[in-house]
Design a protein around this motif. Structure first.
Motif, PDB file in Angstrom:
ATOM      1  N   LYS A 573       0.829  -1.203   0.000  1.00  0.00           N
ATOM      2  CA  LYS A 573       0.000   0.000   0.000  1.00  0.00           C
ATOM      3  C   LYS A 573       0.865   1.256   0.000  1.00  0.00           C
ATOM      4  N   ALA A 574       0.509   2.149  -0.922  1.00  0.00           N
ATOM      5  CA  ALA A 574       1.160   3.456  -0.909  1.00  0.00           C
ATOM      6  C   ALA A 574       0.546   4.295   0.213  1.00  0.00           C
ATOM      7  N   GLN A 575       1.290   5.270   0.655  1.00  0.00           N
ATOM      8  CA  GLN A 575       0.767   6.181   1.676  1.00  0.00           C
ATOM      9  C   GLN A 575      -0.056   7.248   0.950  1.00  0.00           C
ATOM     10  N   ARG A 576      -1.368   6.985   0.887  1.00  0.00           N
ATOM     11  CA  ARG A 576      -2.247   7.822   0.061  1.00  0.00           C
ATOM     12  C   ARG A 576      -2.641   9.125   0.757  1.00  0.00           C
ATOM     13  N   VAL A 577      -2.800  10.137  -0.093  1.00  0.00           N
ATOM     14  CA  VAL A 577      -3.256  11.444   0.381  1.00  0.00           C
ATOM     15  C   VAL A 577      -4.407  11.892  -0.507  1.00  0.00           C
ATOM     16  N   LEU A 578      -5.527  12.249   0.111  1.00  0.00           N
ATOM     17  CA  LEU A 578      -6.662  12.783  -0.642  1.00  0.00           C
ATOM     18  C   LEU A 578      -6.528  14.301  -0.695  1.00  0.00           C
ATOM     19  N   GLU A 579      -6.422  14.838  -1.911  1.00  0.00           N
ATOM     20  CA  GLU A 579      -6.295  16.280  -2.087  1.00  0.00           C
ATOM     21  C   GLU A 579      -7.630  16.852  -2.593  1.00  0.00           C
ATOM     22  N   ILE A 580      -8.044  17.964  -1.983  1.00  0.00           N
ATOM     23  CA  ILE A 580      -9.302  18.618  -2.357  1.00  0.00           C
ATOM     24  C   ILE A 580      -8.982  19.996  -2.938  1.00  0.00           C
ATOM     25  N   ASN A 581      -9.618  20.311  -4.050  1.00  0.00           N
ATOM     26  CA  ASN A 581      -9.388  21.574  -4.731  1.00  0.00           C
ATOM     27  C   ASN A 581     -10.113  22.700  -3.982  1.00  0.00           C
ATOM     28  N   PRO A 582      -9.366  23.633  -3.347  1.00  0.00           N
ATOM     29  CA  PRO A 582     -10.020  24.703  -2.589  1.00  0.00           C
ATOM     30  C   PRO A 582     -10.737  25.727  -3.478  1.00  0.00           C
ATOM     31  N   GLU A 583     -10.501  25.666  -4.803  1.00  0.00           N
ATOM     32  CA  GLU A 583     -11.150  26.598  -5.724  1.00  0.00           C
ATOM     33  C   GLU A 583     -12.404  25.986  -6.353  1.00  0.00           C
ATOM     34  N   HIS A 584     -12.667  24.723  -6.044  1.00  0.00           N
ATOM     35  CA  HIS A 584     -13.813  24.048  -6.638  1.00  0.00           C
ATOM     36  C   HIS A 584     -15.044  24.216  -5.747  1.00  0.00           C
ATOM     37  N   GLU A 585     -16.243  24.183  -6.368  1.00  0.00           N
ATOM     38  CA  GLU A 585     -17.473  24.382  -5.595  1.00  0.00           C
ATOM     39  C   GLU A 585     -17.689  23.275  -4.572  1.00  0.00           C
ATOM     40  N   ILE A 586     -17.058  22.112  -4.761  1.00  0.00           N
ATOM     41  CA  ILE A 586     -17.231  21.026  -3.785  1.00  0.00           C
ATOM     42  C   ILE A 586     -16.653  21.432  -2.436  1.00  0.00           C
ATOM     43  N   PHE A 587     -15.596  22.268  -2.468  1.00  0.00           N
ATOM     44  CA  PHE A 587     -14.989  22.712  -1.212  1.00  0.00           C
ATOM     45  C   PHE A 587     -15.994  23.551  -0.416  1.00  0.00           C
ATOM     46  N   GLY A 588     -16.737  24.430  -1.107  1.00  0.00           N
ATOM     47  CA  GLY A 588     -17.754  25.228  -0.432  1.00  0.00           C
ATOM     48  C   GLY A 588     -18.831  24.346   0.171  1.00  0.00           C
ATOM     49  N   LYS A 589     -19.231  23.297  -0.539  1.00  0.00           N
ATOM     50  CA  LYS A 589     -20.250  22.370  -0.030  1.00  0.00           C
ATOM     51  C   LYS A 589     -19.766  21.679   1.240  1.00  0.00           C
ATOM     52  N   LEU A 590     -18.526  21.201   1.203  1.00  0.00           N
ATOM     53  CA  LEU A 590     -17.962  20.518   2.375  1.00  0.00           C
ATOM     54  C   LEU A 590     -17.872  21.468   3.566  1.00  0.00           C
ATOM     55  N   LYS A 591     -17.490  22.684   3.263  1.00  0.00           N
ATOM     56  CA  LYS A 591     -17.319  23.659   4.342  1.00  0.00           C
ATOM     57  C   LYS A 591     -18.661  23.969   5.006  1.00  0.00           C
ATOM     58  N   SER A 592     -19.727  24.083   4.204  1.00  0.00           N
ATOM     59  CA  SER A 592     -21.051  24.389   4.774  1.00  0.00           C
ATOM     60  C   SER A 592     -21.550  23.227   5.634  1.00  0.00           C
ATOM     61  N   ILE A 593     -21.265  21.982   5.201  1.00  0.00           N
ATOM     62  CA  ILE A 593     -21.657  20.805   5.994  1.00  0.00           C
ATOM     63  C   ILE A 593     -20.917  20.793   7.323  1.00  0.00           C
ATOM     64  N   SER A 594     -19.623  21.140   7.260  1.00  0.00           N
ATOM     65  CA  SER A 594     -18.814  21.164   8.480  1.00  0.00           C
ATOM     66  C   SER A 594     -19.300  22.252   9.435  1.00  0.00           C
TER      67      SER A 594
END
Length: 635
Positions: A573-594
């Motif tokens: 297993k590689a040491q995986r990292v999930l990267e999220i685009n802070p300029e994408h609208e999905i980031f705004g959605k995640l932030k509102s849920i949080s």
């Protein structure tokens, strides 16, 4: 008539000869023909200074006679012959070489191609014969003698009737068994095949009377009556060997067609070779070689069944059909042969007694192949790219294999597809075209070029105008990791954690601020992916895509896929990292849920985005049904 006994050590050696020294029984014919050639060589040598010999080179020949009714095979030469004393010494004492003695007494150099060295090849006849008779008349002698033996019980020597100088060897073949069919060596087709395989380049003609059949011409009346013609047999003397090897001819007298025809005939390839090289090396050891690069990879080339190697000859006599030691694995695609007079052979002439000469020859051949490939790459680029598509994987494996011991020999020969126009480039071409501000050689891995081009991780590198090497073969990243750098430029995977591409200070500050604001959100998402991803971060590389997977440490995502596809339970297993685009609208959605405190929903989003990133990366997901239900639930 007294039966003489072999000496005790000769008895043991004879028993070994019959049962273990030779790998294949068919080798007996090669040995007897080689001995006949030696005998002719000796008399021919004398004829150069002794007019009494009364023979020209054209008069010398070896003749084969096969009689299926009496089950006898006869090999006849008109060479120097043997006296009674020589029969006693050469045939009564095994491993006493008359050829070697003759060579030493006459102070012959290596240009005189006397083949025999050990005096044991004659006894290979007992592998197929129950009785061996030798009738010989020596040059300058009035009397002929007959040596006869049925094996380890001993031999007799008597006077015999023979008008001409030379030697006849008569083999009474062993009876056929369920496992061994000795009668096959009396078959004309089989004899011709063995001579073609082992003795084609003996420099004296090997002749045999071959029986053919032809139709008897019908009269006009019989033709009109529609009668079927009858056939009659006739005998024609044929020369079974070509005598002069192609590689011993002057290159100036040969045409390209000659080399190509030899290749297709000798190596059973329907396709002409892509490239050939005729090597004449006069160093020590001296050797001649014909080397061919096939235009197509053999069907089994990338399988365990494929056996690399060049044919190995000694003075035109085939010693090994595939000598693996003459080629490194990464040049295993090369076909051809090597002929040397300087090899030290063991007593069976099937293997090398010392490998020093072979190593020197192999090193020289490797250099020749490398130089030919470099010339093709420089002067015939299109042809080289054809070659690369067939054999490139093996070359890249050569870079990786042996902990990179051969990487410097191969690094200037390897090609990769470039993101610039999807064309093949060398590492030198890539580095030469790098902008001044580019620190690394960037590469991306994937199953196909089309899939690589869609990877989110390539966006930032392409946006900077930097070229990317596309790698679609399973060995690629392992080879690149072994290379580590080229001309002081390190390789860098576009999925690695540090691309060495600096953003402006304002962008850096904005991302840092967002990471600080989103610390709790990223922590919850990381907890949701425990065991899947090491952490969740805001991406500095994504432009339009919402998420991507990258890796930290030595094992990349592509290496994980390759290693886990190998037999056995690798579980790498590689040491995986999930990267999220802070300029994408999905980031705004995640932030509102949080901010709403709905951590349960946030974790579901984390799993959905992680699985989405897995699919983008071309990786298998564990539970597609669960992923599908999760999408429907969140929608």
């Amino acid at each position: 008539m007294e039966t003489k006994q072999f000496k005790a050590e000769s008895k043991r050696l004879l028993d070994m000869m019959i049962h273990s020294i030779y790998t294949h029984k068919e080798i007996f014919l090669r040995e007897l023909i080689s001995n006949a050639s030696d005998a002719i060589d000796k008399l021919y040598f004398k004829s150069l200074t002794d007019d009494k010999v009364g023979m020209n080179k054209e008069d010398f020949a070896i003749r084969i006679y096969a009689d299926k009714d009496s089950r006898t095979l006869k090999i006849v030469d008109n060479g120097i012959g043997m006296t009674s004393e020589e029969l006693e010494n050469n045939l009564g004492t095994i491993a006493n070489s008359g050829s070697l003695k003759f060579k030493n007494e006459n102070k012959l150099d290596d240009d005189n191609q006397i083949i025999g060295q050990f005096g044991v090849g004659f006894y290979s006849a007992f592998m197929v014969a129950k009785k061996v008779t030798v009738i010989s008349k020596a040059y300058g002698s009035d009397t002929a003698y007959q040596w006869e033996s049925e094996g380890v019980d001993g031999y007799t020597i008597t006077e015999a009737a023979k008008d001409t100088v030379g030697t006849e060897i008569i083999l009474e073949m062993l009876d056929d068994t369920d496992d061994e069919k000795y009668g096959e060596f009396l078959d004309t087709y089989r004899i011709k095949g063995l001579i073609s395989k082992y003795s084609d380049y003996i420099r004296f003609p090997i002749k045999m009377d071959i029986t053919h059949s032809r139709p008897i011409e019908l009269s006009e009346e019989d033709k009109a009556a529609g009668k079927t013609p009858e056939y009659e047999e006739y005998i024609e003397t044929e020369t079974l060997n070509s005598m002069v090897p192609l590689w011993k001819k002057n290159r100036s007298e040969l045409k390209e067609e000659d080399y190509k025809h030899f290749y297709t005939e000798k190596f059973y390839d329907y396709n002409s070779p892509l490239k050939y090289s005729h090597v004449v090396n006069e160093g020590m050891p001296s050797y001649n070689a014909l080397l061919y690069i096939p235009s197509k990879a053999p069907f089994d080339y990338y399988s365990k069944e494929y056996q690399k190697g060049l044919q190995l000859y000694s003075n035109g006599v085939l010693i090994m059909d595939k000598c693996e030691d003459l080629l490194p694995d990464y040049f295993g695609f090369v076909k051809g042969l090597v002929d040397s007079e300087d090899l030290s052979l063991n007593i069976s002439r099937e293997m090398l007694q010392h490998d020093r000469q072979l190593k020197v020859i192999a090193k020289s051949i490797e250099k020749t192949i490398s130089n030919e490939l470099k010339k093709m790459l420089k002067n015939e680029r299109e042809k080289y790219e054809e070659f690369w598509k067939e054999f490139g994987i093996q070359m890249k494996f050569g870079v990786y294999n042996g902990y990179g011991i051969n990487k410097e020999k191969l690094q200037d020969l390897i090609l990769f597809t470039s993101s610039n126009e999807n064309k093949l480039v060398t590492l030198d071409e890539y580095v030469t075209g790098m902008p001044e501000d580019q620190k690394y050689i960037y590469y991306a891995t994937g199953e196909t070029i089309a899939r690589i081009e869609q990877l989110p991780q390539t966006e930032l590198v392409k946006d900077k105008g930097f070229e990317i090497l596309y790698m679609t073969d399973s060995v690629d990243e392992f080879a690149v990791r072994m290379l580590a750098s080229y001309k002081e430029k390190e390789f860098r995977n576009v999925s690695s954690d540090d691309l060495g591409i600096e953003k402006d200070e304002k962008q850096e500050e904005e991302i840092k601020a967002k990471e600080a604001e989103s610390a709790d959100m990223l922590k919850v998402m990381a907890e949701a992916l425990d065991g899947k991803a090491a952490k969740v971060v805001l991406s500095k590389r994504l432009k339009s895509h919402p998420v991507c997977l990258t890796s930290e440490g030595e094992i990349s995502l592509e290496m994980e896929k390759v290693l886990n596809a190998m037999p056995g339970d690798q579980n790498v297993k590689a040491q995986r990292v999930l990267e999220i685009n802070p300029e994408h609208e999905i980031f705004g959605k995640l932030k509102s849920i949080s901010e709403a405190g709905d951590n349960d929903k946030l974790k579901k989003y984390a799993n959905m985005l992680y699985t989405q990133a897995m699919l983008i990366e071309g990786m298998t997901i564990d539970n597609p049904v669960e992923f599908s239900n999760l999408i429907c639930e969140l929608m």
